[in-house]
Motif scaffolding. Structure first.
Motif, PDB file in Angstrom:
ATOM      1  N   TYR A  94     -10.338  -7.788   1.629  1.00 13.80           N
ATOM      2  CA  TYR A  94     -10.326  -6.382   2.033  1.00 13.80           C
ATOM      3  C   TYR A  94     -11.510  -5.606   1.461  1.00 13.80           C
ATOM      4  N   ALA A  95     -12.070  -6.098   0.343  1.00 10.77           N
ATOM      5  CA  ALA A  95     -13.079  -5.356  -0.418  1.00 10.77           C
ATOM      6  C   ALA A  95     -12.499  -3.991  -0.816  1.00 10.77           C
ATOM      7  N   ASP A  96     -11.224  -4.024  -1.244  1.00 12.24           N
ATOM      8  CA  ASP A  96     -10.519  -2.784  -1.581  1.00 12.24           C
ATOM      9  C   ASP A  96      -9.398  -3.087  -2.586  1.00 12.24           C
ATOM     10  N   ASP A  97      -9.751  -3.038  -3.864  1.00  8.51           N
ATOM     11  CA  ASP A  97      -8.772  -3.328  -4.921  1.00  8.51           C
ATOM     12  C   ASP A  97      -7.595  -2.364  -4.887  1.00  8.51           C
ATOM     13  N   ALA A  98      -7.878  -1.074  -4.663  1.00 11.21           N
ATOM     14  CA  ALA A  98      -6.818  -0.056  -4.697  1.00 11.21           C
ATOM     15  C   ALA A  98      -5.789  -0.283  -3.590  1.00 11.21           C
ATOM     16  N   LYS A  99      -6.254  -0.649  -2.418  1.00 15.32           N
ATOM     17  CA  LYS A  99      -5.343  -0.902  -1.287  1.00 15.32           C
ATOM     18  C   LYS A  99      -4.393  -2.054  -1.610  1.00 15.32           C
ATOM     19  N   VAL A 100      -4.922  -3.134  -2.142  1.00 15.20           N
ATOM     20  CA  VAL A 100      -4.094  -4.300  -2.472  1.00 15.20           C
ATOM     21  C   VAL A 100      -3.117  -3.956  -3.581  1.00 15.20           C
ATOM     22  N   SER A 101      -3.585  -3.296  -4.621  1.00  6.78           N
ATOM     23  CA  SER A 101      -2.697  -2.904  -5.724  1.00  6.78           C
ATOM     24  C   SER A 101      -1.575  -2.003  -5.228  1.00  6.78           C
ATOM     25  N   ALA A 102      -1.917  -1.039  -4.366  1.00  7.20           N
ATOM     26  CA  ALA A 102      -0.907  -0.120  -3.843  1.00  7.20           C
ATOM     27  C   ALA A 102       0.117  -0.856  -2.982  1.00  7.20           C
ATOM     28  N   ALA A 103      -0.345  -1.767  -2.133  1.00  7.43           N
ATOM     29  CA  ALA A 103       0.568  -2.508  -1.252  1.00  7.43           C
ATOM     30  C   ALA A 103       1.510  -3.399  -2.049  1.00  7.43           C
ATOM     31  N   LEU A 104       1.012  -3.994  -3.118  1.00 11.61           N
ATOM     32  CA  LEU A 104       1.875  -4.854  -3.935  1.00 11.61           C
ATOM     33  C   LEU A 104       2.815  -4.039  -4.810  1.00 11.61           C
ATOM     34  N   SER A 105       2.390  -2.855  -5.184  1.00  9.35           N
ATOM     35  CA  SER A 105       3.211  -1.990  -6.022  1.00  9.35           C
ATOM     36  C   SER A 105       4.311  -1.306  -5.220  1.00  9.35           C
ATOM     37  N   ASP A 106       3.942  -0.743  -4.069  1.00 12.12           N
ATOM     38  CA  ASP A 106       4.908  -0.016  -3.238  1.00 12.12           C
ATOM     39  C   ASP A 106       4.404   0.035  -1.798  1.00 12.12           C
ATOM     40  N   PRO A 107       4.812  -0.932  -0.982  1.00 11.30           N
ATOM     41  CA  PRO A 107       4.323  -0.952   0.400  1.00 11.30           C
ATOM     42  C   PRO A 107       4.607   0.338   1.166  1.00 11.30           C
ATOM     43  N   ASP A 108       5.683   1.037   0.815  1.00 11.26           N
ATOM     44  CA  ASP A 108       6.035   2.251   1.558  1.00 11.26           C
ATOM     45  C   ASP A 108       5.003   3.357   1.409  1.00 11.26           C
ATOM     46  N   SER A 109       4.346   3.440   0.272  1.00 13.11           N
ATOM     47  CA  SER A 109       3.359   4.503   0.074  1.00 13.11           C
ATOM     48  C   SER A 109       1.917   3.997   0.148  1.00 13.11           C
ATOM     49  N   ALA A 110       1.740   2.711   0.383  1.00  9.70           N
ATOM     50  CA  ALA A 110       0.395   2.124   0.415  1.00  9.70           C
ATOM     51  C   ALA A 110      -0.339   2.520   1.695  1.00  9.70           C
ATOM     52  N   PRO A 111      -1.665   2.616   1.620  1.00 12.11           N
ATOM     53  CA  PRO A 111      -2.462   2.958   2.800  1.00 12.11           C
ATOM     54  C   PRO A 111      -2.681   1.737   3.703  1.00 12.11           C
ATOM     55  N   ILE A 112      -1.578   1.261   4.290  1.00 15.18           N
ATOM     56  CA  ILE A 112      -1.626   0.106   5.180  1.00 15.18           C
ATOM     57  C   ILE A 112      -0.951   0.484   6.506  1.00 15.18           C
ATOM     58  N   PRO A 113      -1.283  -0.211   7.577  1.00 14.03           N
ATOM     59  CA  PRO A 113      -0.654   0.098   8.873  1.00 14.03           C
ATOM     60  C   PRO A 113       0.866  -0.139   8.838  1.00 14.03           C
ATOM     61  N   ASP A 114       1.578   0.607   9.670  1.00 12.30           N
ATOM     62  CA  ASP A 114       3.035   0.483   9.715  1.00 12.30           C
ATOM     63  C   ASP A 114       3.487  -0.937  10.033  1.00 12.30           C
ATOM     64  N   GLY A 115       2.773  -1.631  10.898  1.00 10.82           N
ATOM     65  CA  GLY A 115       3.145  -3.001  11.242  1.00 10.82           C
ATOM     66  C   GLY A 115       3.073  -3.938  10.057  1.00 10.82           C
TER      67      GLY A 115
END
Length: 193
Positions: A94-115
């Motif tokens: 992803y070249a995005d440490d924050a995105k991965v950390s957020a998704a692993l910490s709390d997928p509901d609030s992470a900046p990832i697509p709904d799917g």
């Protein structure tokens, strides 16, 4: 208990390959790779083929998405080696440490697509409970993920449920951050062959 077979017992050509890899990368070969070289006709060749297809085969999911799924399944299974390896690979992809950390910490609030969010929840339920319902599948489909996308995500889940259990059963040695990054670079460039 870590079996000694991961440290020795390989054919001479394989031992030479391990030394070359260490010289070229400056890192010890991870236990996950060593395991695929031990009795390749029984486990290694089949596992590499299945995992490579799940992680790098044609899919609506990007390589980064599938690496995040692998890290997420590994986190649910509490497999330290695979969490480290696939978190590092997802971050690099992803070249995005924050995105991965957020998704692993709390997928509901992470900046990832709904799917992707719904799919991570599905994989988490399947990994924790070994079952999902038609309603679970409908929830993912409602976000726009196709049936083929669900199938691809389930293949990632299957590959890492197996790998996580082997990593824990064989007590895979944790790598340094540089070792995980080196492995991530290899996986990004070459996949799981």
């Amino acid at each position: 208990m870590r079996p000694g077979i991961l440290n020795h017992g390989y054919r001479p050509g394989t031992k030479i390959l391990f030394r070359i890899i260490r010289l070229l990368t400056g890192q010890q070969l991870p236990d996950a790779a060593k395991l695929t070289f031990y009795r390749p006709d029984f486990y290694g060749s089949h596992a590499k083929k299945f995992t490579h297809e799940a992680m790098r085969g044609p899919s609506e999911w990007s390589v980064a998405d599938r690496e995040l799924m692998a890290a997420y399944v590994s986190q649910v299974n509490q497999c330290a080696f695979c969490i480290g390896a696939h978190t590092a690979t997802a971050r690099m992809a992803y070249a995005d440490d924050a995105k991965v950390s957020a998704a692993l910490s709390d997928p509901d609030s992470a900046p990832i697509p709904d799917g992707l969010r719904a799919t991570l929840h599905l994989l988490g339920r399947l990994t924790r409970g070994a079952a999902v319902t038609a309603d679970d599948m409908r929830a993912v489909l409602a976000t726009g993920v196709s049936p083929a996308g669900i199938e691809d995500a389930l293949a990632v889940c299957a590959a890492f449920d197996i790998t996580n259990r082997l990593a824990d059963a064989f007590d895979f040695e944790l790598l340094s951050p540089a070792g995980f990054d080196s492995g991530a670079k290899y996986l990004i460039e070459r996949g799981y062959r």
